[in-house]
Design an enzyme around this catalytic site. Structure first.
Site, PDB file in Angstrom:
ATOM      1  N   ASN A  22       1.687   3.135  -2.560  1.00  0.00           N
ATOM      2  CA  ASN A  22       1.044   4.108  -3.467  1.00  0.00           C
ATOM      3  C   ASN A  22      -0.222   4.678  -2.835  1.00  0.00           C
ATOM      4  O   ASN A  22      -0.482   5.882  -2.916  1.00  0.00           O
ATOM      5  CB  ASN A  22       0.722   3.465  -4.818  1.00  0.00           C
ATOM      6  CG  ASN A  22       1.905   3.512  -5.758  1.00  0.00           C
ATOM      7  OD1 ASN A  22       2.271   4.576  -6.243  1.00  0.00           O
ATOM      8  ND2 ASN A  22       2.545   2.368  -5.972  1.00  0.00           N
ATOM      9  N   ASN A  40      -4.426   2.419 -13.469  1.00  0.00           N
ATOM     10  CA  ASN A  40      -3.434   1.569 -12.811  1.00  0.00           C
ATOM     11  C   ASN A  40      -2.069   2.226 -12.953  1.00  0.00           C
ATOM     12  O   ASN A  40      -1.871   3.091 -13.814  1.00  0.00           O
ATOM     13  CB  ASN A  40      -3.423   0.196 -13.505  1.00  0.00           C
ATOM     14  CG  ASN A  40      -2.453  -0.770 -12.860  1.00  0.00           C
ATOM     15  OD1 ASN A  40      -2.356  -0.855 -11.624  1.00  0.00           O
ATOM     16  ND2 ASN A  40      -1.703  -1.502 -13.674  1.00  0.00           N
ATOM     17  N   GLY A  62       0.765  -1.248   0.000  1.00  0.00           N
ATOM     18  CA  GLY A  62       0.000   0.000   0.000  1.00  0.00           C
ATOM     19  C   GLY A  62       0.795   1.297   0.000  1.00  0.00           C
ATOM     20  O   GLY A  62       0.271   2.339   0.396  1.00  0.00           O
ATOM     21  N   GLU A  75       6.782   6.593  -8.672  1.00  0.00           N
ATOM     22  CA  GLU A  75       5.348   6.240  -8.723  1.00  0.00           C
ATOM     23  C   GLU A  75       4.565   7.123  -7.763  1.00  0.00           C
ATOM     24  O   GLU A  75       3.486   7.619  -8.076  1.00  0.00           O
ATOM     25  CB  GLU A  75       5.143   4.773  -8.313  1.00  0.00           C
ATOM     26  CG  GLU A  75       5.670   3.768  -9.310  1.00  0.00           C
ATOM     27  CD  GLU A  75       5.397   2.335  -8.878  1.00  0.00           C
ATOM     28  OE1 GLU A  75       4.390   2.080  -8.201  1.00  0.00           O
ATOM     29  OE2 GLU A  75       6.203   1.456  -9.233  1.00  0.00           O
ATOM     30  N   HIS A  93       1.998   0.964 -13.438  1.00  0.00           N
ATOM     31  CA  HIS A  93       2.850  -0.211 -13.694  1.00  0.00           C
ATOM     32  C   HIS A  93       4.313   0.236 -13.591  1.00  0.00           C
ATOM     33  O   HIS A  93       4.671   1.296 -14.117  1.00  0.00           O
ATOM     34  CB  HIS A  93       2.549  -0.772 -15.088  1.00  0.00           C
ATOM     35  CG  HIS A  93       3.238  -2.070 -15.334  1.00  0.00           C
ATOM     36  ND1 HIS A  93       2.831  -3.253 -14.745  1.00  0.00           N
ATOM     37  CD2 HIS A  93       4.322  -2.382 -16.081  1.00  0.00           C
ATOM     38  CE1 HIS A  93       3.630  -4.234 -15.131  1.00  0.00           C
ATOM     39  NE2 HIS A  93       4.551  -3.730 -15.942  1.00  0.00           N
TER      40      HIS A  93
HETATM   41  C1  GRF Z   1       3.887  -0.942  -7.495  1.00  0.00           C
HETATM   42  O1  GRF Z   1       5.179  -1.234  -7.913  1.00  0.00           O
HETATM   43  C2  GRF Z   1       3.001  -0.710  -8.668  1.00  0.00           C
HETATM   44  O2  GRF Z   1       3.672  -0.185  -9.773  1.00  0.00           O
HETATM   45  C3  GRF Z   1       2.525  -2.103  -9.012  1.00  0.00           C
HETATM   46  O3  GRF Z   1       2.375  -2.737  -7.769  1.00  0.00           O
HETATM   47  C4  GRF Z   1       3.234  -2.143  -6.810  1.00  0.00           C
HETATM   48  C5  GRF Z   1       2.371  -1.728  -5.664  1.00  0.00           C
HETATM   49  O4  GRF Z   1       3.092  -1.276  -4.559  1.00  0.00           O
HETATM   50  N1  GRF Z   1       1.309  -2.055  -9.778  1.00  0.00           N
HETATM   51  P1  GRF Z   1       2.344  -0.670  -3.304  1.00  0.00           P
HETATM   52  O5  GRF Z   1       1.384  -1.721  -2.778  1.00  0.00           O
HETATM   53  O6  GRF Z   1       1.625   0.548  -3.741  1.00  0.00           O
HETATM   54  O7  GRF Z   1       3.427  -0.377  -2.303  1.00  0.00           O
END
Ligand code: GRF
Length: 244
Positions: A10, A114, A8, A187, A116
């Site tokens: 992000n 999403n 989590g 990200e 990536h």
């Molecule tokens: C991230 O690397 C994102 O790009 C991918 O999954 C991962 C999620 O990380 N889709 P987090 O759960 O947000 O730490």
């Protein structure tokens, strides 16, 4: 509404962007997971955001393929119902590890996104490009950069039109872990920016859903965004006590 499966980070960056006033006119109505124990759910509880865990299919054994697909369908239906009931504008995937039914994706066209952890999604996206596997694939392809991409979700995994991308250079002796760490930082910065662009009506998806036009420049939109985002960068750099 967020869909999450893991740590989590992000999701947390959105919580921080909202609480610091960087991401404007946004609120997170619900966080849904297919894994009861996902750390992202604890982060959501800490932020006082309602959490929901529905039975999912990722990592679960089913007696038959039919049972698996029934469960997938039920998960998607439960999410769609929530989107309607809570009048959700956007569904944000943040480390969500389950594939949707085509019907689900189609009914949320233009409203589900999403991120990536790669720049070139044609080569480094798709069903098997998950977790550290993405970075290992990038490094074994001798490319000079990787990065991250925020994109609309379409029926073809990781192939929906890109909203924002950021490059991250690959240095000598880069490891999958060091690359992942560098990309993850980026990200956390571009994902909320992409959502602000959506909220501000600056992302136009073409009629056929294959391309999108993004205006992040007119009327100094980007400069104003960066001015606000300094508060988030300070938080990351110096800890909460220095947050603006
Ligand atoms: C991230 O690397 C994102 O790009 C991918 O999954 C991962 C999620 O990380 N889709 P987090 O759960 O947000 O730490």
């Amino acid at each position: 509404m967020f869909l999450v499966s893991g740590r989590g980070s992000n999701f947390q960056s959105f919580v921080d962007h909202i609480s610091l006033g960087v991401l404007e006119r946004a609120s997170i109505q619900a966080v849904v997971s297919n894994h009861k124990g996902a750390r992202a759910l604890d982060l959501a509880r800490e932020a006082n955001i309602p959490v929901f865990d529905f039975e999912g299919v990722a990592g679960v054994k089913f007696a038959s393929r039919e049972d698996r697909e029934k469960c997938r369908q039920a998960f998607d239906n439960a999410c769609l119902q929530m989107v309607k009931d809570l009048r959700i504008d956007y569904v944000v995937l943040a480390g969500f590890d389950q594939i949707f039914t085509k019907e689900f994706v189609n009914s949320l066209a233009g409203r589900i996104i999403n991120i990536h952890p790669a720049y070139d999604l044609r080569t480094f996206g798709g069903r098997n490009m998950v977790g550290g596997g993405v970075h290992r694939a990038v490094l074994s392809n001798s490319v000079s950069y990787s990065g991250c991409t925020v994109h609309f979700v379409s029926a073809e995994i990781d192939q929906g039109p890109a909203i924002l991308k950021r490059r991250v250079p690959i240095v000598n002796e880069e490891s999958p872990e060091s690359l992942e760490e560098k990309i993850l930082k980026q990200e956390h910065v571009i994902y909320p920016m992409a959502v602000q662009l959506l909220i501000d009506g600056r992302v136009i998806l073409s009629q056929d859903g294959r391309t999108c036009y993004v205006d992040s420049y007119s009327n100094n939109w980007d400069i104003n965004w960066w001015k606000r985002q300094v508060a988030y960068l300070n938080l990351k750099e110096h800890g909460k006590e220095f947050a603006i």
